[in-house]
Write an enzyme that holds these catalytic residues in place. Structure first.
Site, PDB file in Angstrom:
ATOM      1  N   GLY A  97       3.677   1.423   1.018  1.00 29.29           N
ATOM      2  CA  GLY A  97       5.118   0.941   0.648  1.00 29.29           C
ATOM      3  C   GLY A  97       5.235   0.963  -0.930  1.00 29.29           C
ATOM      4  O   GLY A  97       6.156   1.166  -1.590  1.00 29.29           O
ATOM      5  N   CYS A 138       0.693  -1.335  -0.068  1.00 26.84           N
ATOM      6  CA  CYS A 138      -0.065  -0.003   0.094  1.00 26.84           C
ATOM      7  C   CYS A 138       0.968   1.331   0.004  1.00 26.84           C
ATOM      8  O   CYS A 138       1.485   1.656  -0.825  1.00 26.84           O
ATOM      9  CB  CYS A 138      -1.079  -0.026   1.141  1.00 26.84           C
ATOM     10  SG  CYS A 138      -2.655   0.886   1.035  1.00 26.84           S
ATOM     11  N   HIS A 190      -3.712  -5.107   0.588  1.00 23.05           N
ATOM     12  CA  HIS A 190      -3.061  -5.458   1.688  1.00 23.05           C
ATOM     13  C   HIS A 190      -2.888  -6.915   1.789  1.00 23.05           C
ATOM     14  O   HIS A 190      -4.125  -7.691   2.354  1.00 23.05           O
ATOM     15  CB  HIS A 190      -3.797  -5.029   2.739  1.00 23.05           C
ATOM     16  CG  HIS A 190      -3.588  -3.512   3.141  1.00 23.05           C
ATOM     17  ND1 HIS A 190      -2.440  -3.042   3.851  1.00 23.05           N
ATOM     18  CD2 HIS A 190      -4.227  -2.374   2.658  1.00 23.05           C
ATOM     19  CE1 HIS A 190      -2.581  -1.679   4.084  1.00 23.05           C
ATOM     20  NE2 HIS A 190      -3.578  -1.454   3.457  1.00 23.05           N
ATOM     21  N   GLU A 213      -1.770  -9.247   3.522  1.00 19.83           N
ATOM     22  CA  GLU A 213      -1.808  -9.705   4.986  1.00 19.83           C
ATOM     23  C   GLU A 213      -3.194  -9.995   5.353  1.00 19.83           C
ATOM     24  O   GLU A 213      -3.414 -10.900   6.255  1.00 19.83           O
ATOM     25  CB  GLU A 213      -1.036  -8.704   5.982  1.00 19.83           C
ATOM     26  CG  GLU A 213      -1.791  -7.221   6.285  1.00 19.83           C
ATOM     27  CD  GLU A 213      -1.280  -6.138   5.448  1.00 19.83           C
ATOM     28  OE1 GLU A 213      -0.990  -6.503   4.243  1.00 19.83           O
ATOM     29  OE2 GLU A 213      -1.504  -5.163   5.654  1.00 19.83           O
TER      30      GLU A 213
HETATM   31  N1  GLN Z   1      -1.997   6.809   2.812  1.00 20.80           N
HETATM   32  C1  GLN Z   1      -2.051   5.965   1.714  1.00 20.80           C
HETATM   33  C2  GLN Z   1      -3.435   6.016   0.924  1.00 20.80           C
HETATM   34  O1  GLN Z   1      -4.246   6.567   1.642  1.00 20.80           O
HETATM   35  C3  GLN Z   1      -1.672   4.580   2.058  1.00 20.80           C
HETATM   36  C4  GLN Z   1      -2.512   3.755   2.659  1.00 20.80           C
HETATM   37  C5  GLN Z   1      -2.274   2.470   3.257  1.00 20.80           C
HETATM   38  O2  GLN Z   1      -1.090   2.163   3.268  1.00 20.80           O
HETATM   39  N2  GLN Z   1      -3.248   1.710   3.912  1.00 20.80           N
HETATM   40  O3  GLN Z   1      -3.567   5.637  -0.135  1.00 20.80           O
END
Ligand code: GLN
Length: 546
Positions: free
Chosen positions: A385, A383, A519, A521
């Site tokens: 990352g 995400c 995600h 995970e």
């Molecule tokens: N802050 C970023 C977004 O809103 C990433 C969100 C996250 O890593 N869950 O897109």
């Protein structure tokens, strides 16, 4: 699969103090029932007034877990899914905020025909309705009540539980009370008094637990167990001791050895429960004493509160159990990471950047990504990352020095990452605007399909399955305007949603460098680890062996 005529309910309450591991205890009991051949569901009740934890700080609440249907839930739902290897939904977690919201909405619509709306019966009826709804179609429903007996906000739930037993009978509803038997070190004695008081408090409300699950640091003698059974008015075989376990996944096995299923079967008047735990047992052995070991550099910002990365650390454990590897985590605070402290990353076998919100620690994460890319260390960005590995690539390979995400620099001339709203405005496709966050704006939540590019690292990880489903929680998105220059220079888009959102990237000529917008995970379980996290662990192991 066996089938029960009527759903049997197991209520799990907590006493003495919080953080006794009620979530793990509830998951473990449910796991034993499931492995005995029954259909089992589980629900977590959070007595706080927030409608959901979506807008609560991770420092307040730990991780926000996301279900496939896009609900932002308590992290215990994550434990339930990981133990039971099942997708649960928004029905498996509710809060006092949700209960009141629906009762008040009904009242505004005139559904109560002018009656005075009260906690009893209206609030309690809504609670019972939600519990029964979560349990329909299941043989067993485990109901975990958050908080501790005696909390003011827990009262309506205990009343609902009392009423359900009255309505359905004692062979359909049982109550398990989880407490602590503290060890007073100065005299080396275990003390049962707090448990007795806590059970008395429950009885005052009209509930007598049938089983007491006692957390203790050391084994409880036969005499103490007998004393506890007498004072809590439970059968002698119904004081179950839960000693601290080496792994949370060992708990079902420990509970089984302690004989928890005997009083459960007796109370429900059903045949002896005989769970098949061989495969589970083997995985637990690999968690506790594996052959291999690796160290993953985990570069995040809420490191003082590791609970906010619960699903991800568990997913690493699952990948480890399935590769006979201990996955040690080296926690690296991204705020302290800069050009002069990169030696922190020298001894790690893989680098992981988890999801996150807000500007703090961003530049440190970008440094870690550059280090992984240049030194050919296996890398997984999740995400935020992934968004940052695109920003890093743009800055250092495409030479766009002010490349950024508008989350951190709203004025940047080069928004490699921008709001999902901007994507919708440019590309059309209103369908994406499905979730409105209460704070305004579009938060993309829950499960979506992702099409994977053939012959990519991502495709290999997912066993050449080119259409996958993973869960999301984000407001920002990679900007397709830069896609062709990224691809011409070696960063490939390897995953896309059906409406054209960039879901994953990887770089060429690197042993493993993948960023995913979803995600992974959230879908990892002990018995079926998430493919991309598994691949990351395998590649980190390979890189260590080299
Ligand atoms: N802050 C970023 C977004 O809103 C990433 C969100 C996250 O890593 N869950 O897109």
């Amino acid at each position: 699969m066996k089938k029960m005529k009527q759903t049997k309910y197991i209520f799990v309450t907590g006493g003495v103090l919080s953080s006794l591991g009620k979530g793990i205890s509830s998951s473990s009991i449910a796991t034993l029932l499931k492995h005995s051949g029954y259909d089992v569901s589980i629900v977590k009740i959070d007595p706080y007034i927030n409608v959901d934890p979506g807008t609560m700080s991770p420092l307040e609440h730990g991780e926000v877990f996301v279900t496939f249907d896009g609900a932002e839930t308590d992290l215990d739902i994550g434990h339930y899914e990981r133990f039971l290897n099942t997708n649960f939904s928004k029905q498996n977690n509710f809060t006092t905020g949700q209960i009141y919201l629906s009762v008040i909405e009904n009242e505004r619509q005139g559904k109560y025909l002018g009656k005075t709306i009260q906690i009893v019966p209206h609030i309690v009826d809504e609670i019972k309705h939600r519990i029964k709804n979560a349990g329909k179609n299941s043989d067993f429903l485990v109901v975990e009540l958050g908080g501790t007996v005696g909390d003011i906000e827990g009262m309506p739930y205990l009343e609902a539980m009392r009423q359900m037993k009255h309505e359905l009978g004692s062979d359909c509803v049982i109550s398990i009370h989880v407490t602590l038997i503290p060890l007073i070190r100065a005299i080396g004695e275990l003390k049962t008094k707090p448990t007795q008081h806590s059970v008395q408090e429950l009885r005052r409300i009209g509930i007598s637990p049938q089983i007491v699950l006692a957390r203790c640091e050391k084994p409880l003698s036969k005499e103490l167990k007998k004393k506890l059974a007498l004072s809590c008015d439970v059968d002698d075989d119904s004081v179950i001791v839960a000693e601290d376990a080496e792994s949370i996944y060992k708990c079902p096995i420990n509970f089984l050895k302690e004989g928890i299923l005997t009083p459960i079967a007796r109370r429900f008047k059903i045949d002896e429960l005989k769970p098949k735990m061989d495969e589970w047992d083997m995985l637990v052995k690999k968690i506790i004493s594996p052959k291999n070991s690796i160290t993953i550099g985990f570069v995040g910002k809420y490191l003082s509160l590791k609970e906010s990365y619960k699903s991800l650390t568990e997913a690493l454990t699952h990948a480890g159990a399935n590769t006979d590897t201990r996955v040690n985590i080296k926690w690296i605070d991204s705020e302290n990471l800069d050009n002069n402290t990169l030696y922190d990353l020298e001894d790690v076998d893989g680098i992981l950047i988890p999801g996150g919100f807000g500007e703090r620690g961003i530049e440190g994460k970008i440094q870690a990504i550059k280090y992984a890319r240049e030194n050919k260390i296996p890398f997984l960005g999740i995400c935020l990352g992934m968004q940052l590995c695109i920003v890093e690539f743009a800055r250092n390979i495409l030479n766009i020095k002010d490349a950024n995400s508008t989350e951190f620099d709203p004025e940047t001339k080069n928004p490699l990452i921008y709001l999902i709203e901007d994507f919708i405005d440019q590309q059309g496709n209103e369908q994406i605007r499905t979730h409105q966050s209460p704070m305004g704006g579009t938060m993309r939540l829950g499960e979506y399909e992702c099409k994977i590019k053939k012959d990519s690292q991502l495709a290999k990880a997912y066993n050449n399955n080119l259409t996958i489903k993973e869960r999301h929680r984000h407001r920002y998105e990679a900007n397709p305007k830069y896609r062709s220059s990224l691809e011409e220079n070696g960063m490939i888009v390897n995953g896309e949603s059906s409406n054209g959102l960039i879901e994953a990237v990887e770089i060429k000529n690197h042993p493993f460098f993948v960023g995913v917008q979803f995600h992974p995970e959230f879908t990892s379980r002990l018995q079926s680890p998430n493919p991309i996290i598994l691949e990351f662990v395998k590649k980190s192991l390979e890189s260590k062996e080299k």
